[in-house]
Design a protein around this motif. Structure first.
Motif, PDB file in Angstrom:
ATOM      1  N   ALA A  40     -60.188  14.713 -18.692  1.00 45.89           N
ATOM      2  CA  ALA A  40     -59.935  14.683 -20.305  1.00 45.89           C
ATOM      3  C   ALA A  40     -60.066  13.631 -21.069  1.00 45.89           C
ATOM      4  O   ALA A  40     -60.452  13.005 -21.865  1.00 45.89           O
ATOM      5  CB  ALA A  40     -59.005  15.645 -20.425  1.00 45.89           C
ATOM      6  N   VAL A  41     -59.262  12.458 -20.295  1.00 50.84           N
ATOM      7  CA  VAL A  41     -59.156  11.204 -20.995  1.00 50.84           C
ATOM      8  C   VAL A  41     -60.251  10.463 -20.965  1.00 50.84           C
ATOM      9  O   VAL A  41     -60.647   9.707 -22.034  1.00 50.84           O
ATOM     10  CB  VAL A  41     -57.947  10.384 -20.016  1.00 50.84           C
ATOM     11  CG1 VAL A  41     -57.980   8.887 -20.503  1.00 50.84           C
ATOM     12  CG2 VAL A  41     -56.746  10.984 -20.236  1.00 50.84           C
ATOM     13  N   ARG A  42     -61.201  10.392 -20.033  1.00 54.81           N
ATOM     14  CA  ARG A  42     -62.326   9.819 -19.956  1.00 54.81           C
ATOM     15  C   ARG A  42     -63.207  10.395 -21.011  1.00 54.81           C
ATOM     16  O   ARG A  42     -64.144   9.532 -21.531  1.00 54.81           O
ATOM     17  CB  ARG A  42     -62.988   9.872 -18.550  1.00 54.81           C
ATOM     18  CG  ARG A  42     -64.340   9.041 -18.519  1.00 54.81           C
ATOM     19  CD  ARG A  42     -64.847   8.841 -17.049  1.00 54.81           C
ATOM     20  NE  ARG A  42     -64.199   7.677 -16.394  1.00 54.81           N
ATOM     21  CZ  ARG A  42     -63.313   7.695 -15.599  1.00 54.81           C
ATOM     22  NH1 ARG A  42     -62.924   8.961 -15.100  1.00 54.81           N
ATOM     23  NH2 ARG A  42     -62.569   6.683 -15.366  1.00 54.81           N
ATOM     24  N   GLY A  66     -59.623  13.759 -35.474  1.00 52.16           N
ATOM     25  CA  GLY A  66     -60.790  14.141 -35.726  1.00 52.16           C
ATOM     26  C   GLY A  66     -61.215  15.011 -34.345  1.00 52.16           C
ATOM     27  O   GLY A  66     -62.174  15.891 -34.798  1.00 52.16           O
ATOM     28  N   LEU A  67     -60.504  14.900 -33.289  1.00 53.93           N
ATOM     29  CA  LEU A  67     -61.023  15.651 -32.336  1.00 53.93           C
ATOM     30  C   LEU A  67     -59.731  15.687 -31.327  1.00 53.93           C
ATOM     31  O   LEU A  67     -59.111  14.839 -31.002  1.00 53.93           O
ATOM     32  CB  LEU A  67     -62.263  14.999 -31.568  1.00 53.93           C
ATOM     33  CG  LEU A  67     -62.681  15.661 -30.060  1.00 53.93           C
ATOM     34  CD1 LEU A  67     -63.137  17.002 -30.262  1.00 53.93           C
ATOM     35  CD2 LEU A  67     -63.670  14.879 -29.284  1.00 53.93           C
ATOM     36  N   ILE A  68     -59.527  16.970 -30.947  1.00 48.55           N
ATOM     37  CA  ILE A  68     -58.512  17.170 -29.963  1.00 48.55           C
ATOM     38  C   ILE A  68     -59.002  17.314 -28.643  1.00 48.55           C
ATOM     39  O   ILE A  68     -59.883  18.353 -28.492  1.00 48.55           O
ATOM     40  CB  ILE A  68     -57.459  18.321 -30.220  1.00 48.55           C
ATOM     41  CG1 ILE A  68     -56.719  18.078 -31.631  1.00 48.55           C
ATOM     42  CG2 ILE A  68     -56.514  18.481 -29.225  1.00 48.55           C
ATOM     43  CD1 ILE A  68     -55.777  19.111 -32.213  1.00 48.55           C
ATOM     44  N   VAL A  69     -58.515  16.791 -27.421  1.00 51.75           N
ATOM     45  CA  VAL A  69     -59.129  17.098 -26.240  1.00 51.75           C
ATOM     46  C   VAL A  69     -57.815  17.509 -25.198  1.00 51.75           C
ATOM     47  O   VAL A  69     -56.912  16.766 -25.218  1.00 51.75           O
ATOM     48  CB  VAL A  69     -59.471  15.681 -25.337  1.00 51.75           C
ATOM     49  CG1 VAL A  69     -60.424  15.818 -24.102  1.00 51.75           C
ATOM     50  CG2 VAL A  69     -60.812  15.116 -26.389  1.00 51.75           C
ATOM     51  N   VAL A  70     -58.151  18.670 -24.450  1.00 52.48           N
ATOM     52  CA  VAL A  70     -57.181  19.023 -23.554  1.00 52.48           C
ATOM     53  C   VAL A  70     -57.982  19.478 -22.049  1.00 52.48           C
ATOM     54  O   VAL A  70     -59.056  19.836 -22.091  1.00 52.48           O
ATOM     55  CB  VAL A  70     -56.296  20.253 -24.077  1.00 52.48           C
ATOM     56  CG1 VAL A  70     -55.501  19.984 -25.228  1.00 52.48           C
ATOM     57  CG2 VAL A  70     -57.303  21.376 -24.301  1.00 52.48           C
ATOM     58  N   GLY A  71     -57.168  19.247 -21.271  1.00 56.48           N
ATOM     59  CA  GLY A  71     -57.438  19.730 -19.820  1.00 56.48           C
ATOM     60  C   GLY A  71     -57.212  21.067 -19.543  1.00 56.48           C
ATOM     61  O   GLY A  71     -56.515  21.644 -20.223  1.00 56.48           O
ATOM     62  N   THR A  72     -57.798  21.901 -18.467  1.00 62.41           N
ATOM     63  CA  THR A  72     -57.268  23.191 -18.216  1.00 62.41           C
ATOM     64  C   THR A  72     -56.535  23.210 -16.894  1.00 62.41           C
ATOM     65  O   THR A  72     -56.369  24.319 -16.724  1.00 62.41           O
ATOM     66  CB  THR A  72     -58.584  24.029 -17.781  1.00 62.41           C
ATOM     67  OG1 THR A  72     -59.160  23.126 -16.642  1.00 62.41           O
ATOM     68  CG2 THR A  72     -59.480  24.009 -19.075  1.00 62.41           C
ATOM     69  N   ARG A  73     -56.105  22.149 -16.311  1.00 60.64           N
ATOM     70  CA  ARG A  73     -55.125  22.080 -15.279  1.00 60.64           C
ATOM     71  C   ARG A  73     -54.152  20.995 -15.410  1.00 60.64           C
ATOM     72  O   ARG A  73     -54.430  20.225 -16.197  1.00 60.64           O
ATOM     73  CB  ARG A  73     -55.788  21.965 -14.035  1.00 60.64           C
ATOM     74  CG  ARG A  73     -56.691  23.045 -13.605  1.00 60.64           C
ATOM     75  CD  ARG A  73     -57.308  22.672 -12.377  1.00 60.64           C
ATOM     76  NE  ARG A  73     -58.422  23.739 -11.989  1.00 60.64           N
ATOM     77  CZ  ARG A  73     -59.174  23.579 -10.924  1.00 60.64           C
ATOM     78  NH1 ARG A  73     -59.093  22.407 -10.182  1.00 60.64           N
ATOM     79  NH2 ARG A  73     -60.156  24.400 -10.655  1.00 60.64           N
ATOM     80  N   GLY A  74     -52.769  21.253 -15.007  1.00 56.91           N
ATOM     81  CA  GLY A  74     -51.900  20.167 -15.125  1.00 56.91           C
ATOM     82  C   GLY A  74     -50.727  20.856 -14.922  1.00 56.91           C
ATOM     83  O   GLY A  74     -50.455  21.949 -14.667  1.00 56.91           O
ATOM     84  N   ARG A  75     -49.363  19.910 -14.972  1.00 58.10           N
ATOM     85  CA  ARG A  75     -48.192  20.464 -14.712  1.00 58.10           C
ATOM     86  C   ARG A  75     -47.480  21.245 -15.890  1.00 58.10           C
ATOM     87  O   ARG A  75     -46.476  21.975 -15.653  1.00 58.10           O
ATOM     88  CB  ARG A  75     -47.333  19.307 -14.242  1.00 58.10           C
ATOM     89  CG  ARG A  75     -47.797  18.689 -12.897  1.00 58.10           C
ATOM     90  CD  ARG A  75     -46.925  17.264 -12.605  1.00 58.10           C
ATOM     91  NE  ARG A  75     -47.440  16.936 -11.464  1.00 58.10           N
ATOM     92  CZ  ARG A  75     -46.811  17.229 -10.159  1.00 58.10           C
ATOM     93  NH1 ARG A  75     -45.878  18.144 -10.128  1.00 58.10           N
ATOM     94  NH2 ARG A  75     -47.414  16.561  -9.069  1.00 58.10           N
ATOM     95  N   SER A  76     -47.744  20.770 -17.087  1.00 59.47           N
ATOM     96  CA  SER A  76     -46.976  21.128 -18.315  1.00 59.47           C
ATOM     97  C   SER A  76     -47.681  21.987 -19.272  1.00 59.47           C
ATOM     98  O   SER A  76     -48.738  22.732 -18.863  1.00 59.47           O
ATOM     99  CB  SER A  76     -46.610  19.939 -18.935  1.00 59.47           C
ATOM    100  OG  SER A  76     -47.522  19.072 -19.542  1.00 59.47           O
ATOM    101  N   GLY A  77     -47.609  22.124 -20.370  1.00 59.62           N
ATOM    102  CA  GLY A  77     -48.032  23.179 -21.445  1.00 59.62           C
ATOM    103  C   GLY A  77     -49.171  22.947 -21.915  1.00 59.62           C
ATOM    104  O   GLY A  77     -49.804  23.908 -22.373  1.00 59.62           O
ATOM    105  N   PHE A  78     -50.135  21.849 -21.594  1.00 61.36           N
ATOM    106  CA  PHE A  78     -51.447  21.708 -22.114  1.00 61.36           C
ATOM    107  C   PHE A  78     -52.291  22.682 -21.482  1.00 61.36           C
ATOM    108  O   PHE A  78     -53.334  23.390 -22.157  1.00 61.36           O
ATOM    109  CB  PHE A  78     -51.772  20.395 -22.051  1.00 61.36           C
ATOM    110  CG  PHE A  78     -51.353  19.224 -22.798  1.00 61.36           C
ATOM    111  CD1 PHE A  78     -51.319  19.491 -24.309  1.00 61.36           C
ATOM    112  CD2 PHE A  78     -50.653  18.200 -22.269  1.00 61.36           C
ATOM    113  CE1 PHE A  78     -50.464  18.400 -25.062  1.00 61.36           C
ATOM    114  CE2 PHE A  78     -49.968  17.278 -23.074  1.00 61.36           C
ATOM    115  CZ  PHE A  78     -49.868  17.482 -24.340  1.00 61.36           C
TER     116      PHE A  78
END
Length: 308
Positions: A171-173, A256-268
């Motif tokens: 997601a960061v990349r 202008g754009l929000i990027v989120v992942g679909t796995r992780g430890r917290s609420g995203f």
């Protein structure tokens, strides 16, 4: 294949089209994205066929299918004209497919650099994804997904939620790639709470300030490991104590754009795939990209992978 080369540059941007205004806006946004990337745009409309005749209505299954197909052709025509008008000269193709939209779009994602969908006019990304073809793409798609609301496109930095490492690295990349294409900056956001899990490198000893400072140091180190690949993209790291959905929504008002992942430890992750209460409680005020943790996003900013 040269090291660092991103083969997504040989694939089209694909937009799923339905009858909503947000789908037309998605086609417009996808056209701009395809133009910036130097890629063709593919517009796809999927419909499920009628499995039986309707004798009480004196309509056959074949007639219903034909009407559905004609409707799809008209909707694709509107979306195609919108996309071509947004980016003159862009290579735009359209296709109508008979089948379950979820299955069709997941299959399309295997051959796409990016999937783009409209939000069907609903008020939150959570509401859109839950119970729609978007959830199938977020869970099973083979490339990043961008959800576009009607009228949501606007300039601004790229905001990326970072909730675990290395799960959030794709997601960061993706956020840095988009920022580079758009000529803007990246803001990496992490949230924490006293009751939430502790990320690696974070210490609770010493109170809230120590937790906050260690979280910021960890986030800066993680993001910097990607940022060096994009020296033209300025970035900043923000750590906020609070609920992930609420914080991301507030910071997203300036993005202008929000990027989120679909796995992780917290609420995203839960914000995208969990309940609506965990999601964006208000309206997503800009397009939202969903990037699976196992999406193969490589550095496309090197000399070998960049356009000339």
């Amino acid at each position: 294949m040269a090291e660092g080369f991103d083969d997504s540059r040989s694939k089209p941007v694909v937009a799923g089209i339905d009858g909503s205004r947000s789908a037309v806006e998605a086609a417009r946004w996808a056209a701009g994205e395809a133009g910036r990337r130097g890629l063709p745009l593919r517009l796809v409309y999927a419909y499920e066929s009628a499995g039986r005749d309707y004798p009480t209505l004196e309509v056959t299954a074949a007639e219903v299918r034909e009407v559905m197909r004609e409707t799809g052709i008209r909707r694709l025509s509107v979306a195609g004209k919108t996309a071509s008008g947004a980016v003159p000269g862009l290579d735009v193709t359209t296709e109508i497919v008979e089948g379950d939209a979820r299955e069709v779009l997941v299959e399309e994602s295997r051959r796409a650099a990016l999937m783009v969908l409209g939000s069907h006019g609903l008020g939150s990304v959570g509401k859109f994804l839950l119970g729609s073809s978007g959830i199938a793409l977020a869970a099973h798609g083979q490339c990043p997904l961008v959800v576009v609301r009607d009228g949501a496109a606007r300039p601004g930095p790229v905001l990326v939620g970072v909730d675990g490492w290395p799960a959030s690295a794709p997601a960061v990349r993706f956020a840095f790639q988009e920022a580079s294409e758009l000529g803007t900056s990246v803001t990496a956001l992490r949230t924490w709470s006293e009751l939430g899990p502790v990320e690696p490198g974070m210490r609770r000893l010493g109170g809230s300030r120590a937790v906050h400072d260690s979280a910021r140091r960890a986030l800066t180190a993680e993001v910097s490991s990607v940022a060096h690949e994009y020296p033209d993209v300025p970035f900043g790291c923000v750590v906020v104590r609070g609920r992930a959905g609420k914080v991301l929504r507030e910071y997203g008002e300036r993005a202008g754009l929000i990027v989120v992942g679909t796995r992780g430890r917290s609420g995203f992750a839960g914000m995208v795939l969990g309940s609506v209460s965990q999601g964006l409680a208000g309206r997503a005020s800009c397009p939202v990209a969903v990037v699976r943790a196992d999406t193969g996003i490589r550095n496309s900013h090197s000399k070998e992978g960049s356009r000339t």
